[in-house]
Design a protein around this motif. Structure first.
Motif, mmCIF file in Angstrom:
data_model
loop_
_atom_site.group_PDB
_atom_site.id
_atom_site.type_symbol
_atom_site.label_atom_id
_atom_site.label_comp_id
_atom_site.label_asym_id
_atom_site.label_seq_id
_atom_site.Cartn_x
_atom_site.Cartn_y
_atom_site.Cartn_z
ATOM 1 N N MET A 183 42.440 5.938 29.429
ATOM 2 C CA MET A 183 43.134 4.792 28.847
ATOM 3 C C MET A 183 42.461 3.486 29.250
ATOM 4 N N ALA A 184 41.938 3.428 30.464
ATOM 5 C CA ALA A 184 41.194 2.237 30.890
ATOM 6 C C ALA A 184 39.939 2.066 30.030
ATOM 7 N N ARG A 185 39.229 3.157 29.773
ATOM 8 C CA ARG A 185 38.031 3.095 28.922
ATOM 9 C C ARG A 185 38.375 2.633 27.512
ATOM 10 N N LEU A 186 39.446 3.223 26.960
ATOM 11 C CA LEU A 186 39.851 2.854 25.604
ATOM 12 C C LEU A 186 40.291 1.389 25.537
ATOM 13 N N SER A 187 41.022 0.950 26.546
ATOM 14 C CA SER A 187 41.458 -0.448 26.580
ATOM 15 C C SER A 187 40.271 -1.392 26.700
ATOM 16 N N LEU A 188 39.329 -1.037 27.530
ATOM 17 C CA LEU A 188 38.134 -1.859 27.702
ATOM 18 C C LEU A 188 37.330 -1.930 26.406
ATOM 19 N N ALA A 189 37.173 -0.806 25.732
ATOM 20 C CA ALA A 189 36.436 -0.780 24.468
ATOM 21 C C ALA A 189 37.134 -1.627 23.403
ATOM 22 N N ASP A 190 38.462 -1.719 23.501
ATOM 23 C CA ASP A 190 39.247 -2.499 22.544
ATOM 24 C C ASP A 190 39.434 -3.946 23.020
ATOM 25 N N LYS A 191 38.745 -4.308 24.095
ATOM 26 C CA LYS A 191 38.784 -5.663 24.685
ATOM 27 C C LYS A 191 40.182 -6.061 25.148
ATOM 28 N N LYS A 192 40.942 -5.079 25.598
ATOM 29 C CA LYS A 192 42.256 -5.320 26.199
ATOM 30 C C LYS A 192 42.064 -5.255 27.716
ATOM 31 N N TYR A 193 41.527 -6.324 28.239
ATOM 32 C CA TYR A 193 41.069 -6.326 29.626
ATOM 33 C C TYR A 193 42.212 -6.206 30.636
ATOM 34 N N LEU A 194 43.338 -6.834 30.358
ATOM 35 C CA LEU A 194 44.464 -6.722 31.292
ATOM 36 C C LEU A 194 45.004 -5.296 31.325
ATOM 37 N N SER A 195 45.073 -4.669 30.173
ATOM 38 C CA SER A 195 45.517 -3.262 30.131
ATOM 39 C C SER A 195 44.529 -2.367 30.872
ATOM 40 N N ALA A 196 43.242 -2.602 30.644
ATOM 41 C CA ALA A 196 42.218 -1.808 31.329
ATOM 42 C C ALA A 196 42.367 -1.952 32.843
ATOM 43 N N ARG A 197 42.576 -3.170 33.279
ATOM 44 C CA ARG A 197 42.750 -3.411 34.720
ATOM 45 C C ARG A 197 43.985 -2.682 35.251
ATOM 46 N N ALA A 198 45.084 -2.744 34.498
ATOM 47 C CA ALA A 198 46.316 -2.075 34.926
ATOM 48 C C ALA A 198 46.111 -0.566 35.034
ATOM 49 N N TYR A 199 45.427 0.016 34.057
ATOM 50 C CA TYR A 199 45.167 1.461 34.111
ATOM 51 C C TYR A 199 44.256 1.798 35.286
ATOM 52 N N LEU A 200 43.275 0.954 35.543
ATOM 53 C CA LEU A 200 42.380 1.211 36.688
ATOM 54 C C LEU A 200 43.128 1.104 38.017
ATOM 55 N N GLN A 201 44.066 0.167 38.101
ATOM 56 C CA GLN A 201 44.872 0.057 39.321
ATOM 57 C C GLN A 201 45.736 1.301 39.507
ATOM 58 N N ARG A 202 46.357 1.754 38.435
ATOM 59 C CA ARG A 202 47.159 2.982 38.526
ATOM 60 C C ARG A 202 46.287 4.162 38.874
ATOM 61 N N TYR A 203 45.080 4.217 38.288
ATOM 62 C CA TYR A 203 44.131 5.289 38.593
ATOM 63 C C TYR A 203 43.784 5.294 40.074
ATOM 64 N N SER A 204 43.497 4.124 40.626
ATOM 65 C CA SER A 204 43.086 4.060 42.035
ATOM 66 C C SER A 204 44.225 4.489 42.969
ATOM 67 N N GLU A 205 45.462 4.359 42.517
ATOM 68 C CA GLU A 205 46.596 4.799 43.335
ATOM 69 C C GLU A 205 46.743 6.311 43.369
ATOM 70 N N VAL A 206 46.324 6.986 42.285
ATOM 71 C CA VAL A 206 46.555 8.432 42.205
ATOM 72 C C VAL A 206 45.301 9.263 42.383
ATOM 73 N N ALA A 207 44.147 8.657 42.208
ATOM 74 C CA ALA A 207 42.902 9.437 42.266
ATOM 75 C C ALA A 207 42.572 9.824 43.691
#
Length: 159
Positions: free
Chosen positions: A135-159
């Protein structure tokens, strides 16, 4: 196989198949073993053999085979298998099927459909690292930078 002792696993699974060549579980595990060993033709053969002998409740097998097909860039066939797995409304790992569908369609590429399935999986289980990263990749590709950041933050919490 789970302990990484593939040679012993291969011997035992092949031995089981000498008694019953159509044994669904043995063929399924053998397919997974061949997939791990990157012997994809053998993996495909055993997945198909397992499916041809399986009863109607084979969602785990369909999910695994669908994921395998997608990894081989056989997107249409993979999506078909994964959607069959979703036909079982009580399959306990539907979140993984949605994730596999999303990841498969991301490869196609079909980002809109990929996002739909990834979101459905995350609704069931919001802690799936692969889905969050996709979802972070898809958001980034769609230039939804805040969403991409949010997904990356959630990812870093669970990965």
């Amino acid at each position: 196989m789970m302990q990484g002792n593939y040679e012993v696993a291969m011997q035992k699974l092949n031995h089981a198949l000498t008694y019953e060549s159509g044994h669904v579980a043995a063929n399924h595990y053998l397919a997974e073993l061949y997939r791990r060993l990157e012997q994809y033709d053998d993996a495909d053969k055993h997945f198909r053999r397992a499916l041809s002998n399986a009863d109607s409740d084979n969602s785990a097998l369909q999910n695994n085979y669908g994921s395998f097909l997608c990894s081989q860039d056989r997107i249409y066939a993979g999506v078909k298998q994964l959607k069959k797995a979703l036909d079982n409304p009580v399959y306990p790992q539907r979140d993984l099927v949605y994730e596999n569908l999303g990841l498969c369609l991301e490869r196609k590429p079909d980002p809109e459909q990929a996002e739909i399935y990834l979101r459905q999986g995350l609704e069931i289980n919001p802690r799936m690292p692969k889905s969050l990263l996709a979802m972070a990749r898809l958001s980034l590709a769609d230039k939804k930078y805040l969403s991409a950041r949010a997904y990356l933050q959630r990812y870093s919490e669970v990965a």
